[in-house]
Design an enzyme around this catalytic site. Structure first.
Site, short mmCIF file in Angstrom:
data_model
loop_
_atom_site.label_atom_id
_atom_site.label_comp_id
_atom_site.label_asym_id
_atom_site.label_seq_id
_atom_site.Cartn_x
_atom_site.Cartn_y
_atom_site.Cartn_z
N TYR A 115 6.76 -13.48 0.61
CA TYR A 115 6.60 -13.16 2.03
C TYR A 115 7.27 -14.17 2.96
O TYR A 115 8.18 -13.82 3.70
CB TYR A 115 5.10 -13.05 2.38
CG TYR A 115 4.41 -12.00 1.55
CD1 TYR A 115 4.73 -10.65 1.72
CD2 TYR A 115 3.47 -12.33 0.58
CE1 TYR A 115 4.14 -9.67 0.94
CE2 TYR A 115 2.86 -11.35 -0.19
CZ TYR A 115 3.20 -10.03 -0.01
OH TYR A 115 2.62 -9.06 -0.78
N PRO A 128 2.98 -2.84 5.21
CA PRO A 128 2.62 -1.45 4.97
C PRO A 128 2.04 -0.78 6.22
O PRO A 128 1.62 -1.46 7.17
CB PRO A 128 1.55 -1.54 3.88
CG PRO A 128 1.59 -2.95 3.37
CD PRO A 128 2.09 -3.77 4.52
N HIS A 351 1.82 -8.39 5.73
CA HIS A 351 1.32 -8.47 4.35
C HIS A 351 1.00 -9.89 3.87
O HIS A 351 0.23 -10.06 2.91
CB HIS A 351 2.37 -7.84 3.43
CG HIS A 351 1.82 -7.16 2.23
ND1 HIS A 351 0.72 -7.62 1.56
CD2 HIS A 351 2.21 -6.06 1.58
CE1 HIS A 351 0.47 -6.82 0.54
NE2 HIS A 351 1.35 -5.85 0.53
N LYS A 431 -10.04 12.40 -15.57
CA LYS A 431 -11.30 11.85 -16.11
C LYS A 431 -11.96 12.88 -17.04
O LYS A 431 -12.49 12.52 -18.09
CB LYS A 431 -12.27 11.50 -14.98
CG LYS A 431 -12.03 10.09 -14.42
CD LYS A 431 -12.69 9.93 -13.08
CE LYS A 431 -13.87 9.10 -12.98
NZ LYS A 431 -14.44 8.90 -11.68
N SER A 559 2.02 1.52 -5.77
CA SER A 559 0.77 0.82 -5.53
C SER A 559 -0.35 1.81 -5.24
O SER A 559 -0.22 2.67 -4.36
CB SER A 559 0.96 -0.10 -4.33
OG SER A 559 -0.15 -0.92 -4.19
#
Ligand code: COA
Length: 630
Positions: A115, A128, A351, A431, A559
């Site tokens: 960063y 983001p 971030h 699941k 992500s």
């Protein structure tokens, strides 16, 4: 954020067993609390994985990505690196020494290299956005009331931080590091000529009591506490926001905030120039010190329902360009909530101080708070007019603003953003087939990419390292030999696809488990490289190898940021010819945000989203067919 995150958190909230506390950090770049660390003390220290383990796993991770010839060469370099008494062992020992001496051997390096040293603009490149569901705001009053409630919700969250009542999160019975929660409010990034810093004003002698509100590019200081220390009520906030709105009706103001969207060196120079003037310096300081910022955005051009969320995601990431809301931001501010007159809402965050999960946890709290009815009686004390922040714009500053506008408009045109609301099923489906939803979705990315390009690519998935003191993230390399076998088999009728999918998912789960337990490859390799830069005169060849560069060129940067709220996070691609993909798997649907650069001929966010949707559907059909035959 993953779902266990909530489960554990809430069970502890209910039992009230945990005594959270403020945390201490060794990071030199951030000033934070020096209160005792009751909870933090129970956290494990991030381990340094065994050298041999990482090197073997690193070589295995290269297999699907590089040619046999390159592999042979890399093996030779690795043998040399691992020679007994060789450079690998030396670096490992140095790294282990660093781990003994520091609270977390990685976090400081990570924060700097990822960063603060980065010279790319924060907007789109590292910050983001979060897209919240559309609010049905009838008019301007609706926008103000919504904003007032949102501010009250954030202040309610802040009260948990201030009173040390924020519940500690647990994972697998182990407490998670809560440090990041103490970094997101009252903090701001400051540009520097070579490296930026982050300053947290929450812990000084006079912690801030104001937020900043920006409307029509004009910034205001809004004090959010009464003189008795109680937070302003929703009604009080509403009245203050109305005052701000009414005194910022002119639309021809210079968008000073757009300067923060620039390349960091350019902004660093412009910053020094801007704060030469005393008034400007005070105004900038008021923004930096504020608890957070609220951006009251002008309406965007109307678009079809299909395009609506794409536009909102873009608005959260960059503001839509200098004609629209890009000047209605201070991109260095850690937290900026964005509320459009047209009902669009969300946030963007810088971030460096924190990851997505704490941010969306805050969002979940705020959304819950906003649903509650307002019972608070408003004090009758008249409130003073929020202070408008003044800027003296010299010709030089004007020139910097014009350059920043041009640059932002180029960036805006370059970013393609697609929000895919996949409604056919959610995480319940994998699941029900005894599969990890996250690994299942990662395999869908692999399949989508393979079908689009007939090859696989390096893929990065963020995972949490918060089981460890001051832990941030590790990365899983989702492209494996097994994932490639599955994707190749999927369109081949002769192959037993379901078994290959199951195997690929198992491998992914194993990698996830290792990563969250501090045994990942990525950060260990970074640590070895960083220590080599500090200790050696030249970098070991293993880091200058083509394979290293190829495997670190993450065309898919992914992500998962799960939340209770039906929202989705979005981020820009990591490389010019890549994609950024964020996803929020809900029980019965999945929200995705896919980004790519228009300037790259090979990438196309819409096309990849389509392949992704088809892949998810085909994988469902595959599992259902197998179930029927069993
Ligand atoms: N059978 C049935 N259920 C399964 C299963 C299986 N084989 N495997 C997993 N599940 C369940 C889990 O128990 C969990 O259940 P819950 O919803 O009741 O809690 C659920 O499926 C989700 O698990 P899974 O999809 O495997 O992944 P995860 O939630 O553990 O998330 C990561 C995986 C990597 C995303 C998570 O560990 C993580 O690190 N998150 C943080 C990411 C981050 O920091 N990003 C940074 C953004 S800036």
């Amino acid at each position: 954020m993953c779902s266990w995150f909530f489960l554990v958190l809430f069970s502890f909230t209910r039992t009230g067993l945990v005594k959270p506390c403020r945390l201490l950090s060794p990071l030199p770049v951030v000033q934070i609390s020096e209160r005792p660390l009751v909870h933090q003390e129970s956290l494990l220290k991030l381990p340094v994985p065994p050298l041999q383990q990482t090197c073997v796993r690193y070589l295995a991770s290269l297999e699907p990505l590089i040619s046999e010839e390159e592999m042979t060469h890399t093996h030779k370099l690795m043998d040399e690196f691992l020679r007994p008494g060789g450079v690998g062992e030396r670096l490992q020992k140095s790294l282990e020494r660093r781990a003994r001496k520091t609270e977390n051997w990685l976090t400081d390096w990570w924060m700097q290299s990822s960063y603060l040293d980065s010279r790319m603009p924060v907007a789109m490149y590292t910050s983001p956005g979060v897209v919240l569901p559309k609010m049905h705001l009838q008019d301007r009053q609706g926008q103000m009331r919504f904003a007032a409630k949102l501010i009250a919700g954030v202040l309610d969250f802040k009260s948990m931080i201030d009173s040390d009542t924020l519940p500690v999160e647990y994972l697998g019975g182990k407490p998670l590091c809560m440090d990041q929660y103490y970094r997101v409010l009252s903090s701001c990034r400051i540009p520097g000529p070579k490296r930026d810093t982050v300053v947290n004003y929450a812990i000084g002698k006079t912690p801030p009591t104001h937020i900043t509100v920006v409307h029509n590019f004009q910034f205001f200081v809004l004090d959010v506490y009464n003189s008795d220390g109680s937070p302003l009520t929703v009604d009080q906030l509403y009245v203050q926001l109305e005052k701000i709105w009414n005194s910022s009706l002119q639309t021809n103001k210079e968008p000073v905030g757009i300067l923060t969207s620039n390349h960091r060196n350019t902004w660093g120079k412009a910053y020094n120039n801007l704060i030469k003037d005393k008034t400007n310096k005070e105004s900038v300081r008021a923004i930096q010190k504020s608890i957070f910022t609220v951006c009251l955005d002008a309406p965007k051009p109307r678009v079809s329902d299909e395009m609506y969320f794409n536009k909102v995601a873009a608005q959260m990431l960059h503001g839509g360009g200098s004609r629209w809301n890009s000047g209605n931001r201070w991109f260095d501010k850690t937290l900026q909530f964005i509320i459009g007159e047209d009902g669009s809402c969300g946030l963007t965050y810088e971030h460096a101080p924190a990851e997505g999960p704490p941010i969306v946890f805050l969002v979940d709290h705020v959304v819950d708070y906003m649903k509650r009815s307002e019972m608070v009686r408003t004090p009758m004390i008249p409130l003073s007019m929020p202070q408008k922040l003044r800027f003296n714009i010299t010709p030089e500053i004007k020139k910097d603003i014009e350059k920043a506008k041009q640059n932002m408009n180029i960036m805006v045109h370059d970013l393609d953003v697609r929000v895919l609301n996949f409604t056919h099923y959610g995480r319940k489906f994998p699941k029900s087939h005894k599969m990890s939803p996250d690994a299942f979705i990662q395999m869908a990315f692999q399949l989508a990419y393979y079908r689009m390009y007939q090859t696989c690519c390096p893929t990065y998935e963020s995972t949490s390292l918060r089981m460890f003191k001051l832990g941030r993230t590790e990365a899983i390399r989702s492209t494996t030999t097994e994932s490639l076998q599955f994707t190749k088999a999927m369109d081949d009728p002769s192959k037993h696809k379901a078994a290959l999918l199951e195997k690929a998912i198992k491998v992914h789960r194993k990698h996830t488990h290792m990563a969250i337990h501090g045994q990942g490859i990525e950060r260990h390799m970074l640590g070895l490289k960083m220590i080599a830069i500090e200790d050696l005169t030249s970098l070991p060849e293993i880091f200058m190898d083509t394979s290293f560069a190829v495997a670190s060129h993450f065309n898919l940067y992914t992500s998962q940021v799960g939340s209770k709220t039906d929202c989705v996070m979005c981020l820009g691609p990591m490389v010019p010819d890549g994609y950024g993909i964020c996803y929020n798997p809900m029980d019965d649907h999945i929200n995705f945000a896919v980004t790519a650069f228009n300037s790259c001929e090979e990438t196309n966010a819409t096309k990849l989203s389509q392949f992704l949707e088809d892949s998810l559907l085909d994988m469902k059909t595959l599992l259902e067919q197998v179930s029927k035959t069993q």
